[in-house]
Design a protein around this motif. Structure first.
Motif, short mmCIF file in Angstrom:
data_model
loop_
_atom_site.label_atom_id
_atom_site.label_comp_id
_atom_site.label_asym_id
_atom_site.label_seq_id
_atom_site.Cartn_x
_atom_site.Cartn_y
_atom_site.Cartn_z
N GLN A 174 0.84 -1.19 0.00
CA GLN A 174 0.00 0.00 0.00
C GLN A 174 0.88 1.25 0.00
O GLN A 174 2.08 1.17 0.23
CB GLN A 174 -0.93 0.01 1.22
N SER A 175 0.26 2.37 -0.26
CA SER A 175 0.98 3.65 -0.29
C SER A 175 0.66 4.43 0.97
O SER A 175 -0.50 4.53 1.38
CB SER A 175 0.58 4.46 -1.53
N TYR A 176 1.70 4.96 1.58
CA TYR A 176 1.53 5.79 2.78
C TYR A 176 2.46 6.98 2.65
O TYR A 176 3.67 6.84 2.56
CB TYR A 176 1.86 4.98 4.03
N ARG A 177 1.87 8.17 2.60
CA ARG A 177 2.65 9.41 2.42
C ARG A 177 3.55 9.31 1.19
O ARG A 177 4.75 9.61 1.22
CB ARG A 177 3.47 9.72 3.68
N ASP A 178 2.94 8.87 0.08
CA ASP A 178 3.61 8.79 -1.22
C ASP A 178 4.78 7.80 -1.24
O ASP A 178 5.69 7.91 -2.08
CB ASP A 178 4.10 10.17 -1.69
N LYS A 179 4.75 6.83 -0.33
CA LYS A 179 5.81 5.83 -0.28
C LYS A 179 5.19 4.47 -0.06
O LYS A 179 4.25 4.33 0.73
CB LYS A 179 6.78 6.16 0.85
N LEU A 180 5.70 3.45 -0.76
CA LEU A 180 5.15 2.11 -0.61
C LEU A 180 5.54 1.51 0.74
O LEU A 180 6.67 1.69 1.22
CB LEU A 180 5.65 1.19 -1.72
N GLN A 181 4.59 0.83 1.37
CA GLN A 181 4.87 0.06 2.56
C GLN A 181 4.01 -1.19 2.55
O GLN A 181 3.16 -1.37 1.67
CB GLN A 181 4.60 0.87 3.83
N LEU A 182 4.24 -2.08 3.50
CA LEU A 182 3.47 -3.32 3.58
C LEU A 182 2.45 -3.24 4.71
O LEU A 182 2.77 -2.80 5.82
CB LEU A 182 4.41 -4.51 3.83
N ARG A 183 1.25 -3.68 4.40
CA ARG A 183 0.27 -3.92 5.45
C ARG A 183 0.39 -5.39 5.80
O ARG A 183 -0.06 -6.27 5.06
CB ARG A 183 -1.14 -3.59 4.97
N ILE A 184 1.03 -5.67 6.91
CA ILE A 184 1.43 -7.03 7.27
C ILE A 184 0.31 -7.73 8.02
O ILE A 184 -0.19 -7.22 9.03
CB ILE A 184 2.72 -7.00 8.10
N GLU A 185 -0.06 -8.91 7.54
CA GLU A 185 -1.16 -9.66 8.13
C GLU A 185 -0.71 -10.90 8.89
O GLU A 185 -1.32 -11.29 9.88
CB GLU A 185 -2.14 -10.07 7.02
N ASP A 186 0.37 -11.54 8.43
CA ASP A 186 0.84 -12.76 9.08
C ASP A 186 2.35 -12.88 8.89
O ASP A 186 2.87 -12.54 7.83
CB ASP A 186 0.12 -13.98 8.49
#
Length: 340
Positions: A76-88
């Protein structure tokens, strides 16, 4: 067990289940007092971060620096930077992965660079300088470490073989400038080029795919350590000229160019002036090369703001010939042998 997709090719919105190396992890709390975990993850192509909101303290035991993990999540994008929404998250044994998926390495041929370094040493006219350089670049522990060491923890040449690549590139420029400027002693300049970062083999350590500072490296720095190493080796050569040693040590101690950049002395000889400029140029051009490698679009475009250069850059991508994506076997074998 191999990675499926590298970080530099991740796209916003895609779901992933893949292996990553934990570069850092930090437990924090929300304003409501709930624990969460901030992860910085890496592979040979780059870095990406992401928070873990559930079971943070339990997962923190798995996600220690230098550990390998398999995670499920979404980009996902957060503040114009890619990051991971970690589920497991699940632990992965390092014996089950290929470390070459996680350790960046030079794109140049390691054996050929080694030959070129030794050829450069053999071309030095001053016999005292040549004897000194042979103590570093012929046989022994220093030579072995030098060939596959990174030149930095980050910014430029921060990959296996980067130190030798950096020094060889500088030597080619130094050879040209020494021929152009009559006041420059080629032998002394080449000594400075090849030895200016020699302290980095003691300043930095490479462990489980991550580069970090040693305790002596933090306390002294590679300029002081390099100067000490040169003095120790010169002492093993009978009657080595004291003034020549002083000039070479000055090159090492002044090569950052300015006191505020960490040099205990500013350049005060023609060779020291030239060395500091070559080092700065080659470092910046490698940074630009790494940025070009990451460009996916064919056209020329503006980069993000580069803090280290204090500017935006207008760049196109490297073509296939420039990129030289094939890694040589010697680097890969070294990675597997020494870091496992």
């Amino acid at each position: 067990m191999r990675k499926i997709k590298y970080i530099d090719s991740l796209q916003e919105g895609e779901r992933i289940e893949d292996i990553f190396l934990v570069k850092s992890s930090r437990l924090a709390e929300t304003r409501a007092g709930k624990a969460y975990l901030l992860l910085d993850l890496t592979d040979k192509s780059g870095e990406i971060g992401g928070p873990v909101w559930d079971n943070a303290e339990e997962i923190a035991e798995i996600c220690r620096t230098g550990c390998f993990i398999r995670l499920k999540g979404q980009v996902q994008s957060y503040r114009d930077k890619l990051q991971l929404r970690i589920e497991d998250v699940a632990a992965v044994a390092k014996e089950d992965i290929s470390l070459t998926d996680f350790v960046p390495a030079t794109n140049l041929d390691l054996e050929e660079m080694s030959r070129q370094i030794q050829k450069t040493v053999a071309s030095v006219d001053n016999s005292w300088v040549r004897k000194l350089l042979n103590r570093f670049f012929k046989k022994g522990d220093i030579w072995e470490k030098f060939q596959t060491a990174p030149a930095a923890k980050g910014i430029h040449h921060a990959y296996a073989g980067g130190l030798m690549e950096h020094c060889l590139s500088m030597a080619k420029v130094a050879d040209m400038l020494a021929a152009h400027y009559p006041g420059v002693d080629r032998s002394i300049l080449l000594a400075g080029v090849l030895l200016h970062d020699i302290g980095k083999i003691m300043e930095l350590k490479e462990q489980v795919g991550l580069v970090d500072y040693t305790s002596p490296g933090r306390l002294k720095g590679h300029l002081v350590m390099g100067s000490e190493m040169v003095a120790q080796e010169a002492a093993k050569i009978n009657d080595f000229p004291e003034e020549l040693l002083l000039q070479i040590q000055h090159l090492i101690l002044s090569h950052h160019g300015r006191l505020e950049f960490g040099s205990p002395a500013v350049p005060m000889t023609p060779e020291a002036f030239v060395l500091s400029f070559i080092d700065d140029l080659d470092s910046k051009m490698n940074l630009i090369e790494q940025l070009r490698r990451k460009r996916k679009d064919k056209g020329v475009q503006w980069t993000e703001y580069q803090r280290s250069l204090e500017r935006f850059l207008f760049l196109g991508p490297l073509d296939e010939q420039e990129a030289g994506q094939e890694k040589n076997d010697a680097v890969q074998q070294h990675i597997q042998k020494t870091l496992f």
